[in-house]
Design a protein around this motif. Structure first.
Motif, mmCIF file in Angstrom:
data_model
loop_
_atom_site.group_PDB
_atom_site.id
_atom_site.type_symbol
_atom_site.label_atom_id
_atom_site.label_comp_id
_atom_site.label_asym_id
_atom_site.label_seq_id
_atom_site.Cartn_x
_atom_site.Cartn_y
_atom_site.Cartn_z
ATOM 1 N N CYS A 65 9.271 -3.740 -10.555
ATOM 2 C CA CYS A 65 10.144 -4.188 -9.471
ATOM 3 C C CYS A 65 9.340 -5.084 -8.546
ATOM 4 O O CYS A 65 8.145 -5.292 -8.750
ATOM 5 C CB CYS A 65 10.732 -2.998 -8.720
ATOM 6 S SG CYS A 65 9.506 -1.906 -7.989
ATOM 7 N N SER A 66 9.989 -5.625 -7.534
ATOM 8 C CA SER A 66 9.304 -6.563 -6.649
ATOM 9 C C SER A 66 8.303 -5.820 -5.763
ATOM 10 O O SER A 66 8.590 -4.749 -5.240
ATOM 11 C CB SER A 66 10.312 -7.324 -5.789
ATOM 12 O OG SER A 66 11.073 -6.433 -5.002
ATOM 13 N N SER A 68 5.137 -6.481 -2.720
ATOM 14 C CA SER A 68 4.426 -7.380 -1.821
ATOM 15 C C SER A 68 3.307 -6.611 -1.136
ATOM 16 O O SER A 68 3.378 -5.384 -1.010
ATOM 17 C CB SER A 68 5.360 -8.003 -0.781
ATOM 18 O OG SER A 68 5.847 -7.016 0.104
ATOM 19 N N ALA A 103 10.869 -6.538 -0.286
ATOM 20 C CA ALA A 103 10.428 -6.190 -1.638
ATOM 21 C C ALA A 103 10.745 -4.721 -1.859
ATOM 22 O O ALA A 103 10.996 -3.981 -0.910
ATOM 23 C CB ALA A 103 8.933 -6.455 -1.813
#
Length: 322
Positions: A65-66, A68, A103
């Protein structure tokens, strides 16, 4: 919706993946996964060099998944985290440029090196999963988890997290130094290559959301809910504490106990589940009196004392189901 068996299987895969990076710390990995399953946020506190950031990155990379990462520094501004509205001359209007908080997993490195003003930029994100900038509100994606690392407060260049900020974190863990065997294994495995760089996802955000829905349905009996409330309430009357645990603590304790039960493959909570997560969930929310600090008491010891003192419900924890 995945059943508890599928939750157990998925979490076992994630744990094995993370332990390729964080060697010899299964309890730390367990609390990190409990926090993920309870839809909470994790605070990792320890001295530099013991793997705080590696734990956060390994968990983030295990889920497709995203992700950051924000390196907190004294000159970091709140808008550097949440985003900022920029005027577009061609459109003659303001456009919102999202910050790194947008994110699924946000790794906040050395969160207590930033000013309290910047730390507070995460409050709304962590509690309501949204960001408000210039009067406009923007929803964050799901799942959403903040994994923040911090150095001990007495180290140079740190700002202690305010009580309201600490209360937003579901659990706090300290990694500690590895034992000799684990450190030898780490040297053997990490000297020739970077396990973190080679780590691959073992699940994705869609499956994680299914796991979270399954954990919400884990049964907690009335007796165990009362046990949790009694434990949290007891922290508010301890003479060694200037600040006890909040009602939010009770909710987080129940959620973490559900996650702990699901992690071991049970669809109902027993007293052992509550006891296994009580210290990580409660200790960082408590504030000692100056006398207790001078006597070198710790909030973790106080929680363990309450666990030994408060009677454990012995009824059938699963008795109300069905």
């Amino acid at each position: 919706m995945p059943g508890i068996e599928r939750v157990h299987d998925a979490i076992t895969r994630i744990a094995a993946n993370v332990e390729q990076v964080l060697v010899g710390k299964p309890d730390v990995v367990r609390i990190a996964l409990v926090t993920l399953l309870s839809e909470g946020h994790l605070l990792v506190e320890d001295v530099p060099g013991v793997g705080k950031t590696s734990l956060a990155k390994a968990l983030a990379r295990s889920i497709d998944c995203s992700v950051s990462r924000v390196q907190f520094t004294p000159d970091l501004l709140p808008s550097d985290i949440t985003g900022v509205s920029i005027y577009n001359r061609q459109a003659e209007s303001f456009e919102f440029r999202p910050g790194p908080v947008f994110a699924n997993i946000v790794v906040g490195d050395e969160i207590n090196r930033a000013s309290p003003k910047t730390q507070s930029a995460l409050l709304e994100c962590m509690e309501e999963q949204q960001v408000t900038v210039d009067g406009d509100t923007y929803a964050l994606g799901a799942p959403f988890m903040v994994i923040a690392t911090q150095n001990p407060a007495e180290m140079e260049g740190t700002y202690a997290l305010p009580e309201a900020q600490r209360d937003r974190f579901t659990a706090r863990v300290s990694i500690g130094y590895p034992d000799a065997e684990a450190e030898l294994a780490m040297v053997d495995e990490h000297s020739g290559h970077d396990p973190l760089g080679e780590l691959r996802p073992v699940t994705d955000s869609a499956e994680v959301q299914g796991l979270l829905r399954a954990v919400r349905n884990v049964h907690v009996s009335t007796e165990l809910r009362r046990y949790a409330i009694e434990l949290v309430t007891a922290t508010r009357t301890q003479p060694e504490l200037r600040l006890g645990a909040s009602p939010r603590s009770t909710l987080q304790l129940i959620r973490a106990a559900r996650a702990q039960a699901a992690l071991v493959g049970r669809d109902f909570v027993i007293p052992d589940d509550l006891q296994a997560v009580a210290v990580p969930v409660l200790a960082h929310r408590l504030v000692l009196t100056s006398e207790a600090r001078a006597a070198r008491r710790s909030t973790g010891d106080l929680v363990r004392h309450l666990l030994s003192r408060i009677p454990v419900p012995h009824g059938d924890a699963d008795g109300e189901r069905g």
